[in-house]
Design a protein around this motif. Structure first.
Motif, PDB file in Angstrom:
ATOM      1  N   GLY A   1     -10.512  -4.338   7.902  1.00  0.00           N
ATOM      2  CA  GLY A   1     -10.102  -5.473   7.082  1.00  0.00           C
ATOM      3  C   GLY A   1     -11.237  -6.439   6.857  1.00  0.00           C
ATOM      4  O   GLY A   1     -12.350  -6.267   7.383  1.00  0.00           O
TER       5      GLY A   1
ATOM      6  N   HIS B   1      -6.732  -9.776   9.092  1.00  0.00           N
ATOM      7  CA  HIS B   1      -6.478  -8.835   8.010  1.00  0.00           C
ATOM      8  C   HIS B   1      -6.444  -7.399   8.547  1.00  0.00           C
ATOM      9  O   HIS B   1      -5.570  -6.597   8.174  1.00  0.00           O
TER      10      HIS B   1
ATOM     11  N   ASP C   1      -3.206  -6.896  10.478  1.00  0.00           N
ATOM     12  CA  ASP C   1      -2.093  -6.794   9.527  1.00  0.00           C
ATOM     13  C   ASP C   1      -2.036  -5.390   8.935  1.00  0.00           C
ATOM     14  O   ASP C   1      -0.975  -4.756   8.881  1.00  0.00           O
ATOM     15  N   LYS C   2      -3.192  -4.881   8.504  1.00  0.00           N
ATOM     16  CA  LYS C   2      -3.221  -3.554   7.892  1.00  0.00           C
ATOM     17  C   LYS C   2      -2.864  -2.462   8.890  1.00  0.00           C
ATOM     18  O   LYS C   2      -2.130  -1.508   8.579  1.00  0.00           O
TER      19      LYS C   2
END
Length: 530
Positions: A434, A439, A442-443
């Motif tokens: 990310g 990020h 989250d991914k």
């Protein structure tokens, strides 16, 4: 019968003079159509002589249909030395093809003699000639007497003479403008009363909010006899803004029985306010009277307890009358009443868990003391209550995660998150890259959960905020992370707190995913991983 007040909206013209307020021609048309549906009498679309965008709006408006409102083009009286039929500004007002026009002229001798550098009599002639020219083109003419109150204070006879010049030339309405926003309500009442003794056509008010009196001055003018009020939605306008129609309309119609719009449209007021904020790309003011999210929000436990028994104890009107709703906030000021009210809203029957209420209140106060904030994270609050009452079942469990951040000599960086979660005794091991640690997490979490809950692809992150809680500890300080997530127009907030920003983000992130799964998949049996 209730006195009827003509509402003249100038959001699309005077409102756009406010800092950070801008609309495209298409935006203006959308707003005009909403204002028309709401029941606004006049919609001032802009100044066709000032920019191509306003002229484009009038072209679009000419092709559209309006059921109630009259579209108004705005401009000034003709320039000194120009004949009206040769004045480009007046010609553009005619070419705009609106049924009504609004023109402004000078009422204050300071402007006449110093700014325009003409005589007092020449100014009166300009007003008469401009109004007469527009009336000869079958326009309804609304004459705005710019700086009227300042001019009246200096020379009342001359200020009134400018109004009478417009009246003699056929103006349909004259509007007294507090252009600098410095007049007080008592002065407005006194001056309006005197003007009405000398003018025989409808008189209006256009107030600015420089002394926080835009609404108060408009109300004072109406109470003294004005039947036409100009203002903007949300009070947008130059400097400190204009009379806020979102406050003025309910003040007049609900509190004083004036008729401003059709009664059945009052409940659309909050939606209209928020619609125009969204089109303007401005964050709605949560503390705005009547239509703000906090206008009927209750935080103190004593307040909530009283409102639950009788809403009149702490609410001046029923919020539903103007399309708003009551909100009960949960914080370290909360008592049992706040918790019970919120639980009822969430569909949790706390009567079955009466022994848990005091425990929830204590836990809530303890968490808020540590830096948690549930006012903007009601999804996390719902999960807290459900977990403490034993009605919550986890959708997934964390086995562990690791984050690697690499930066090389070229200046580029790479972030990778690896995690293991368990769903129905199955362990899923995923990795993702990310733009940063959150990020990447989250991914990776989405990647892992999607195999069990495909619907997770429908939700997305709207906003991510980090707040340092104890600045004196520098980079070792505790932080609070607030995450707003959304799916198909519905949004929810979650919170996490830790001295480690990644841990705080993980708390808020997993609460967001868990809340989504609970709302959208209440009866879901997770699929076997493919």
């Amino acid at each position: 019968m209730n006195t009827s007040i003509n509402i003249f909206d100038t959001t699309l013209r005077d409102g756009t003079q406010g800092e950070k307020v801008a609309f495209s021609a298409e935006d203006k048309l959308r707003i005009a159509q909403q204002l028309d549906a709401f029941g606004i009498d006049y919609i001032e679309g802009g100044w066709p002589g000032s920019n191509p965008r306003d002229m484009e709006f009038f072209e679009l408006a000419a092709e559209a249909s309006f059921d109630h409102a009259r579209i108004v083009a705005f401009g000034s009286t003709c320039r000194a030395g120009n004949e009206p039929n040769e004045d480009r500004n007046l010609q553009l007002l005619v070419e705009a093809e609106t049924p009504a026009v609004s023109i402004f002229g000078k009422s204050w001798l300071l402007h006449v003699e110093k700014a325009l550098q003409i005589t007092a009599e020449q100014n009166l002639g300009i007003i008469r000639d401009s109004v007469r020219f527009l009336k000869n083109h079958n326009k309804e003419v609304i004459y705005d007497a710019e700086h009227f109150f300042d001019g009246y204070k200096e020379d009342p006879d001359y200020a009134v003479a400018t109004l009478k010049a417009a009246e003699e030339a056929g103006a349909d309405t004259v509007v007294l403008c507090d252009t600098n926003g410095g007049t007080l309500p008592g002065q407005v009442s006194e001056i309006v009363s005197e003007v009405l003794k000398q003018v025989n056509i409808p008189v209006g008010i256009h107030a600015h909010n420089d002394c926080e009196l835009g609404v108060a001055n408009a109300m004072a003018a109406v109470q003294s006899g004005c039947t036409h009020v100009q203002g903007t939605i949300n009070g947008y306008g130059e400097r400190c803004g204009n009379t806020n129609l979102c406050s003025l309309i309910p003040n007049l119609q609900i509190k004083q029985d004036y008729q401003c719009i059709p009664d059945q449209h009052l409940e659309e007021l909050t939606a209209l306010s928020r619609f125009i904020s969204e089109v303007a790309n401005l964050t709605p003011d949560i503390r705005q009277p009547y239509v703000g999210r906090s206008a009927f929000a209750h935080k103190g436990g004593i307040h909530v307890s009283a409102v639950m028994k009788n809403e009149e104890t702490y609410e001046h009107i029923q919020p539903g009358r103007i399309g708003n709703s009551r909100r009960v906030l949960v914080s370290d000021l909360s008592g049992r009443s706040n918790i019970s009210y919120k639980a009822e809203q969430l569909g949790i029957e706390l009567d079955k868990y009466s022994d848990n209420v005091s425990e929830i209140v204590r836990e809530l106060k303890d968490l808020e003391n540590k830096g948690y904030q549930f006012e903007a994270a009601e999804a996390s609050f719902e999960l807290l209550v459900k977990k403490m009452t034993g009605v919550w079942e986890e959708f997934f469990e964390l086995e562990g995660f690791r984050i690697i951040v690499e930066k090389n000599v070229s200046g580029s960086s790479r972030t990778e998150a690896t995690l293991r979660i368990k769903v129905n005794d199955q362990v899923e091991h995923c990795a993702a890259e990310g733009n940063g640690p959150v990020h990447a997490l989250d991914k990776a979490l989405r990647k892992a959960l999607r195999k069990f809950y495909p619907e997770i692809s429908n939700m997305h992150l709207n906003d991510y905020k980090v707040r340092v809680l104890n600045e004196k500890d520098g980079t070792g300080a505790d932080v609070r992370v607030l995450i707003d997530s959304a799916e198909h127009g519905q949004s929810w907030g979650t919170v996490g707190v830790s001295h480690n920003i990644i841990d705080a983000s993980w708390q808020a992130l997993t609460d967001s995913f868990s809340y989504f799964l609970a709302q959208e998949q209440k009866n879901l049996q997770p699929k076997e991983a493919i």
